[in-house]
Each structure stands twice: as C-alpha cells, then as structure tokens.
Design a protein around this motif. Structure first.
Motif, mmCIF file in Angstrom:
data_model
loop_
_atom_site.group_PDB
_atom_site.id
_atom_site.type_symbol
_atom_site.label_atom_id
_atom_site.label_comp_id
_atom_site.label_asym_id
_atom_site.label_seq_id
_atom_site.Cartn_x
_atom_site.Cartn_y
_atom_site.Cartn_z
ATOM 1 N N ALA B 70 0.364 -1.208 -0.291
ATOM 2 C CA ALA B 70 0.098 0.064 -0.078
ATOM 3 C C ALA B 70 1.287 0.796 -0.078
ATOM 4 O O ALA B 70 0.758 2.017 -0.571
ATOM 5 C CB ALA B 70 -0.747 -0.106 1.435
ATOM 6 N N GLN B 71 2.236 1.058 0.946
ATOM 7 C CA GLN B 71 2.766 2.307 0.906
ATOM 8 C C GLN B 71 3.030 2.285 -0.905
ATOM 9 O O GLN B 71 3.524 3.654 -0.623
ATOM 10 C CB GLN B 71 4.378 2.074 1.762
ATOM 11 C CG GLN B 71 4.711 3.056 2.056
ATOM 12 C CD GLN B 71 5.554 2.738 3.457
ATOM 13 O OE1 GLN B 71 5.913 1.366 3.497
ATOM 14 N NE2 GLN B 71 6.320 3.857 3.761
ATOM 15 N N GLN B 74 0.848 4.402 -2.754
ATOM 16 C CA GLN B 74 0.250 5.564 -2.339
ATOM 17 C C GLN B 74 1.413 6.273 -2.867
ATOM 18 O O GLN B 74 0.494 7.599 -3.921
ATOM 19 C CB GLN B 74 0.430 5.921 -1.038
ATOM 20 C CG GLN B 74 0.177 7.332 -0.191
ATOM 21 C CD GLN B 74 -0.984 7.685 -0.929
ATOM 22 O OE1 GLN B 74 -2.115 6.646 -1.332
ATOM 23 N NE2 GLN B 74 -1.109 8.632 -0.637
ATOM 24 N N SER B 75 2.751 6.282 -2.802
ATOM 25 C CA SER B 75 3.355 6.852 -4.218
ATOM 26 C C SER B 75 3.731 6.974 -5.238
ATOM 27 O O SER B 75 3.905 8.084 -6.233
ATOM 28 C CB SER B 75 4.972 6.491 -3.150
ATOM 29 O OG SER B 75 5.861 6.592 -4.013
ATOM 30 N N LEU B 77 0.713 6.339 -6.959
ATOM 31 C CA LEU B 77 -0.437 6.552 -7.196
ATOM 32 C C LEU B 77 -0.566 8.653 -7.583
ATOM 33 O O LEU B 77 -0.734 8.819 -8.316
ATOM 34 C CB LEU B 77 -1.575 6.163 -6.668
ATOM 35 C CG LEU B 77 -1.789 4.445 -6.947
ATOM 36 C CD1 LEU B 77 -3.177 4.292 -6.487
ATOM 37 C CD2 LEU B 77 -2.399 4.993 -8.005
ATOM 38 N N PHE B 78 0.065 8.797 -6.354
ATOM 39 C CA PHE B 78 -0.341 10.111 -5.824
ATOM 40 C C PHE B 78 0.927 11.230 -5.778
ATOM 41 O O PHE B 78 0.878 11.967 -5.171
ATOM 42 C CB PHE B 78 -0.682 10.089 -4.661
ATOM 43 C CG PHE B 78 -2.575 9.732 -4.643
ATOM 44 C CD1 PHE B 78 -2.721 9.886 -5.183
ATOM 45 C CD2 PHE B 78 -2.620 8.487 -3.971
ATOM 46 C CE1 PHE B 78 -4.517 9.585 -5.504
ATOM 47 C CE2 PHE B 78 -4.171 8.191 -4.155
ATOM 48 C CZ PHE B 78 -5.265 8.913 -5.079
ATOM 49 N N TYR B 103 -7.029 0.943 2.947
ATOM 50 C CA TYR B 103 -6.029 1.654 1.432
ATOM 51 C C TYR B 103 -6.848 1.982 0.521
ATOM 52 O O TYR B 103 -6.982 2.698 -0.294
ATOM 53 C CB TYR B 103 -4.868 0.923 1.722
ATOM 54 C CG TYR B 103 -4.261 1.504 0.538
ATOM 55 C CD1 TYR B 103 -3.575 2.924 0.738
ATOM 56 C CD2 TYR B 103 -4.052 1.042 -1.100
ATOM 57 C CE1 TYR B 103 -2.922 3.426 0.317
ATOM 58 C CE2 TYR B 103 -3.722 2.041 -1.103
ATOM 59 C CZ TYR B 103 -3.428 3.155 -1.547
ATOM 60 O OH TYR B 103 -2.043 4.081 -1.887
ATOM 61 N N ALA B 106 -9.191 4.636 1.357
ATOM 62 C CA ALA B 106 -8.793 5.808 0.836
ATOM 63 C C ALA B 106 -7.819 6.288 -0.350
ATOM 64 O O ALA B 106 -8.557 7.303 -0.506
ATOM 65 C CB ALA B 106 -7.197 5.448 1.728
ATOM 66 N N VAL B 107 -7.934 5.001 -0.472
ATOM 67 C CA VAL B 107 -7.246 5.674 -3.014
ATOM 68 C C VAL B 107 -8.525 6.235 -3.397
ATOM 69 O O VAL B 107 -8.982 7.608 -4.086
ATOM 70 C CB VAL B 107 -6.996 4.322 -3.473
ATOM 71 C CG1 VAL B 107 -7.053 4.962 -4.661
ATOM 72 C CG2 VAL B 107 -5.650 3.805 -2.961
ATOM 73 N N GLU B 110 -9.498 9.997 -2.139
ATOM 74 C CA GLU B 110 -7.833 10.699 -2.515
ATOM 75 C C GLU B 110 -8.342 11.205 -3.735
ATOM 76 O O GLU B 110 -8.407 12.344 -4.696
ATOM 77 C CB GLU B 110 -6.920 10.439 -1.915
ATOM 78 C CG GLU B 110 -5.574 11.582 -2.293
ATOM 79 C CD GLU B 110 -4.559 11.078 -1.223
ATOM 80 O OE1 GLU B 110 -4.198 10.282 -0.670
ATOM 81 O OE2 GLU B 110 -3.526 11.863 -2.085
#
Lengths: 438, 438
Positions: B70-71, B74-75, B77-78, B103, B106-107, B110
C-alpha cells in the motif's frame, strides 16, 4: 523434648535444603537419594545416611517425600521394598513434590486399596526456591484430613516461614491445586518478563531504566523483578532456574487443564513458546534467557538515540503490554482456581506474597474474586474496550518492529472475545467472563 | 478490433507475468518499474518500456498497478508526476496489489478530494502465484462501482482463468476484504502444514507416507499438498514463497482485525510464530521451512521402527491435529468474513478453488455459512466436546514428546471456550459462536 526421627527421600537442590534445615532444627533425619553422592553430602551436613528406601522408612513415624515428579513419587512410595511397605502403623507421610492434584488423590486411593489407610497422608507442595528451603522459610500449601494435618503440623511449620504455611481447605489434592493455580501466574509472568524486556530492546529503550520504571509501576510482577538482573547479565549457564523446571510445572498445569477441558490460553501459549525454545536447545539455560526469543542481541547493549519524549512514549507501550497481559493472566488464574473450587481468598493472599504476584493481580484479582465486576466494578474503572485499545496499540507497534509478543497477542484475543460477547463497555475485569461461569 | 494501450507499474515476479501475458493477448503495454533492469527485461519480452511513471500513464485509458505494498501504491499513484496526475479523463485504474480494504477506500477518497472522481477505480487483488500470472489464469477479486467494473472487465478477464474472475459485491474495499479473509486460511494452513509434518516426525512417522495419507483424507489442505514437497526436499533458498511474503499478508489481516477489534486467535498465533522465525533469520527462506520450528532435523530422514498398528495410531494423531486446527480456522475465517459483510456464498466458492482450501472448510464451512449449526447441525455430527477430546489427545501427546503445536493449542483453547459457554454438546461447527454474533 527430643524431636522424632524423620525419613526423607529426594536430596536434590530443594530436598537437600529442606532435609538439612530439619537437621539443624534438631530432627534426626534419615535421608535417601538414588545418587549415592547426594547421600554422602547429606551425611557430611549432619544427616543420617539411609542405605535404602526401606532403611529410610522403617520405624519412622514421619516421612517427607521430595522427589522431582509424580512418576518418581509413585516409584519410591509403592515399589517393592518402597516407603509405604516399610512405614509403621499411623505414620505421617508428607508429599512435598509438585504433582497434579489427580496424582495426590491417586496416592490416597492406593493407600486405601493396599490396606494402609492408617498412614496420615498430607498433600503439601512447597514454593520458594533452594535458598528458602535451606532457611526453612518456604511457602507450603498443605491439604489433608484434619488428623493428618495436625500430626504433620510441626514438621510443616519447621520448613515454612512464619505465616507461609497455608492449610488449604478441601483435603487431599487441594494443596496441589493451590500450588498449580499459583504456577499459572508464575509460568505466564516468566515469559512476560522476557516479552516486556525484548520489546523494550526493540523499541531502543535502555534496559535498566525500563526495568526500574516497571518495578515502580502498576505493571510490576515478582518474576520481572527477580529475573531482570539475570537477563541483563546473561547469567544463563547453568541457570538458577532452568527452563526445564518451569516447563515441568507448566506441563502439570496444562495437563490438568486438559483433563478439566478448561481454557488457559495465556499459560498454554507460554508453554508452547518454552517448548519452541527447548527445540532450539535452551532447555538447560536459565528461563530468563527467553528474552532472546524476542531480541537477538544482549539487551544491556541497547543504546537509545531517541528524545526523552519518544522514550517516555515507548516506555508506556512496554507498561501497557505488561498491564494487558497481567490483566488477562489474572482472569485466567482466578477463573481456573474458581472452577477447581480453590479457596479464593486464601489464593489471593498466598499469591500476593509469592512468586506469582503482580500488582494487577493484587488489585484487579481482588475485584474479580469479590465479584466487583460488571455493574459492581469500581466507578471509573478502565473498560474492556479501553484495555483492548491500549494493548492493540502495543501489539501493532511490535508488529511494525517485527517483534513477537506471544502473550500480548493472546491477551488481546481474549479481550476481543470479551468484546464480541457484549462486554466491551464493562469494566476490564469483566474479561474473566470469557472463561465461563461455574 | 485492436486492443487499447495499457499502462503498468510493478514488474516484479507477479507483475512481470501479468504484463507480459497482456502483451501476448495483443495489448500494447507500457511498463514501468523502479528497477531499470526489470523494464529492460520487459522490453525484451515484447513490452513497451516507459521512461517514467508519468510516461507509463500519460494518455493511457487503462492502467494496472501491481506494486508490492500500500505504501508503494500511495507513492506511485499520488506523487508529483505520478500516475493519477498523468491519467486522462475517465481512465480505468486497476489496483491489483494486495492492500488493506481501508487503503483501497482511502484511494477512492483521495481521487475524490483531488477532483479525479472521473477515474474508474477498481479494487482487484489477485491470487495464484507467478506461473498463473504469466499464463493469465489468476484468481481475481474485483470490487468497484458497476461502471468501473464494466470498463475494467476485458482486462480483468484477460488476466484471470475462466470462472476465476470474482466480481465481489460491495464496491471499493470488497475485493481486498475478500482476498484478506481468504488469506486468513492461507496464513493458518501454511503453518499448519509444518506443524503436522513436524509432529509426524516427532512421532517417528515416514514423511512421504504421512503426506500421502493427509492428502487423501478429510484433513487435506491445499497448502499442505503444495508445501510438502519443498519441506522434504528442503528446497528453501531462495524460496518459491518466502516467509516474508505470508508475513506481509498476515500483517494486513491482523492490522485490519485490530482495527475492527475482531479476534482471530489462530491467524494471529501463526503470525507470532512467523515473527519468531524471522528473528532467527528465516525471513528470506521458503515458508515450508517452518517445519524446522517443530523438528530440528530433516523430516525426510525419519525412519520408523514402530509396528504397523502403532504407526496407524500415530498417523491418526496427525490427522486429528489438522482436523481440529482446520475446524477452528474455518470458524475464524467465516466469522470474520461475516463480520466484514463479505458475500459468504461467493467466499465459499472462491476458497474451495484456491490456496486457502481445506476439505474441512469445504464441508463444515458450508454448514456454518448456511446456518446448519446448533439445532440445525446434520444428524450425527461430531460435537464440540468430541472435537476437543480428539484434539486434546494430540496436544497432550505432543507435550509428552516436547513438540510444540502452536495452532493445535490455540484451536483447543477455542474449543474449550465454546464448551465453557455451554456449547459442548452442540455440533462442532458451533465453535463459531465463540467469535460472537453480528
């Protein structure tokens, strides 16, 4: 008035101390052991050497059996030319070995079936370690019919500290059950001490400062205070208290719990981790070496680089781990003791002064025993959900550090079970309800 | 009709197979990875190398994210110059990484907050391993709003086996939850396979004969059948499935369970034992090496000296261990899935055909899901007490052999808890009631 002759078998670390103390008290003690060297050593300390089991028992109105296991006891008591065959009519027989209550009952039954119901048999395991054995300041948990207790009283008194001879109601088996439920806490707290110090090391905390804080806090356990010095000194060979010793006691507890089909998730988890360490070759080492199951380097070498604030937050995690584990350990021990019909007030008093003590047991255990749980919990008590919340923060942090927390995890499962049974908003002592009602 | 261009990030063992399979299916795939060597390898296999994340996403109406965590997701994707910034209006974004449902949600949140709700986002973790990835025969668990599912359907179909594209009801997060509850079983059964074979070795049983009997019995698990060959060959370096991989999945499960305060005693016990092995340096090895946590020598070298009758009795103990563990594992997974509102019929069908399968889950799990427990259990069902009796015999025997049985012990505690809540004479499937009701 001269003291009566006493027969004694089992001159190991504990037995040697007990027997030589009785010698000092003026008893003529006839000692036997399967190892001739132990008998010679006993003779050198003023004891009377017995040439055989039969010799140790013949004509002795008092006999103390302090062999290591129920299996050994069965052999010395009932073998051909064994103790029971040789004891005179109405002799008093003290079984001080730690054995399952079911075994103590089996001895009473076998005395009956062999026509030796005249023997005054006392089920009286001891606790306190070799030094207190030699000083005659043991804790002794004695259960038997009144007549047997009376006739064994002077000897039991001689071996125990003032106020530490517990006459346990319930007859044969009650003494062994009392010792067993005490050991539930001991077995958990020995691993708990290592788990706390291992997590502290993983968190980068100084070992000595952490231990000092634990000892001064609600998270204190007797075992932590006792084992911590050996953990930092890594004084593990040959070991003041070898892993195999607590494993033997844990084996009695879990076997008995299985006979009763009673759940003891924390104690049995501890046993599993002890067995894992045994496979890795740690059996003969001191049980404080279990810290290595949590942190692979010497914990005394950890040097913190964190700020005072960060260290304080980390320390709180270690305290919360112990508080959560000690809470569920208390519930487990009290519920098992209640199920076994152990006198709970006596149990509480005994534990509070013994190796199974924790501050949580002393406080929360009393609330559980007195039924001050659920609606009757003291105002402002922490709830099950609050206890779970604190513990889950620790378990998650340990997970992030790749640090096992076997007991913390098992305790958290019990708190979650309580929550799933509708107890989340009750006082945290209500976790005892997951162990069922009697 | 020509296939649309696809952006792809994460060309590791799984991702490389998936991306090259799409190439074979005729998709122009623009692949990116942080390791340039992976991109070159992808180019050699017919893929189109992307010079940057931005390059991989710009102008692509379809995008597959298959990074490891997930980390990382996140990096990629965003981040500034990341995927989301570069994707065109109404692009379809498939998140195939295994991540917590929280998560995935959360995506979605966001995307909304960044004004990119136009992106058709699908939460679609995969399962099946590198070979099935390369063959386009994965299992895929896809959850999303209807429109996103429709627009991603062709790509998802191309990567999955016939009948193994599961459209999971419940929207974003539902796919990840479905994979997670499947992994509860996988995480338990991986350790369970080692526990069974380790106990078999301690009992002096031939490894191959034992495995054959397990595979042909009600005690079968997919994981046992799959891991056993590597256990006997000790083919652990570099490892087909490293311990760290199942630890990553276990971490997602236990973190999510803690967020929900839901007890998963077996899965979390397995995780604790994996963490213990990690401390001992077994992280990079194949997870089948966990057998060494139970038996210190190669299990293939065990030679039995026992009679056929004794061997048959010992084998039954191994089968009973697995049956007991698999029963409580089934209850744990089904109750957690039910709590998470996972579609249980779909869950059952998916597991039955996947790596989390056990014969006990297929049979008893269906009874639990269909509510055929308690009064409605099939006539003649084994009771909770009978299940406990069989398992306690194994746990006691293992104890006598000094063999840990971490899962067997945890399962037995759950059965005893059920008994203590008055369920002893109900069908054994009633053990699910200790996990509470929803």
């Amino acid at each position: 008035m001269s003291k009566p002759a006493v027969g004694f078998v089992g001159l190991g670390a504990m037995g040697f101390g007990m027997a030589t103390h009785l010698v000092k008290e003026g008893y003529p003690v006839h000692g036997f052991d399967v190892f001739p060297a132990s008998v010679e050593r006993f003779q050198a300390a003023g004891g009377i050497p017995a040439a055989s089991l039969k010799d140790s028992a013949e004509g002795k109105n008092y006999y103390v059996c302090m062999v290591a296991t129920a299996q050994q006891a069965q052999s010395v008591l009932f073998a051909e030319d064994g103790i029971v065959q040789a004891l005179p009519q109405n002799a008093t027989l003290l079984l001080c070995s730690t054995v399952p209550a079911s075994y103590a009952n089996a001895v009473a039954a076998e005395l009956q079936s062999r026509g030796r119901a005249d023997i005054r048999f006392v089920d009286c395991p001891v606790s306190g370690g070799a030094k207190r054995a030699a000083d005659g300041t043991l804790s002794i948990m004695a259960g038997a019919p009144e007549e047997a207790l009376q006739s064994g009283h002077d000897l039991l008194q001689a071996m125990s500290a003032p106020g530490k001879l517990y006459l346990v109601p319930g007859g044969i088996g009650a003494g062994s059950n009392m010792k067993m439920v005490h050991q539930v806490l001991a077995a958990i707290h020995i691993l708990g001490a290592s788990e706390a110090m291992g997590l502290a090391a993983q968190l980068g905390l100084d070992a000595h400062q952490t231990a000092e804080k634990i000892i001064g806090s609600e998270a204190w356990t007797w075992m932590h205070e006792n084992r911590f010095p050996r953990m930092v000194e890594e004084d593990w060979n040959p070991g003041a208290s070898a892993l195999t010793i607590i494993l033997k006691d844990a084996g009695i507890i879990t076997s008995s719990a299985r006979q009763h089909r009673f759940p003891i998730p924390l104690c049995s988890t501890a046993e599993q981790i002890y067995l894992s360490a045994l496979i890795q070759g740690w059996g003969p080492k001191d049980d404080s070496s279990m810290v290595r199951q949590y942190y692979a380097q010497p914990i005394a070498e950890v040097k913190s680089a964190a700020s005072a604030e960060e260290q304080s937050a980390s320390l709180q995690l270690v305290l919360d781990l112990m508080l959560g584990v000690n809470l569920v350990a208390t519930a487990e021990a009290v519920s098992f003791a209640r199920y076994l019909k152990v006198d709970l007030a006596q149990f509480h008093g005994l534990v509070a002064e013994a190796a199974g003590a924790s501050r949580v047991f002393i406080n929360k255990g009393l609330e559980m025993i007195e039924g001050r749980i659920g609606e009757n919990a003291p105002a402002g008590s922490q709830t099950v959900d609050e206890a779970a919340a604190r513990l889950e923060t620790v378990v998650q942090k340990a997970r992030d550090l790749h640090c096992p927390v076997h007991l913390g995890n098992a305790a958290l499962s019990a708190l979650y079970m309580a929550r799933r049974h509708g107890l989340g908003s009750e006082g945290s002592t209500s976790v005892i309800k997951v162990f069922g009602r009697d």
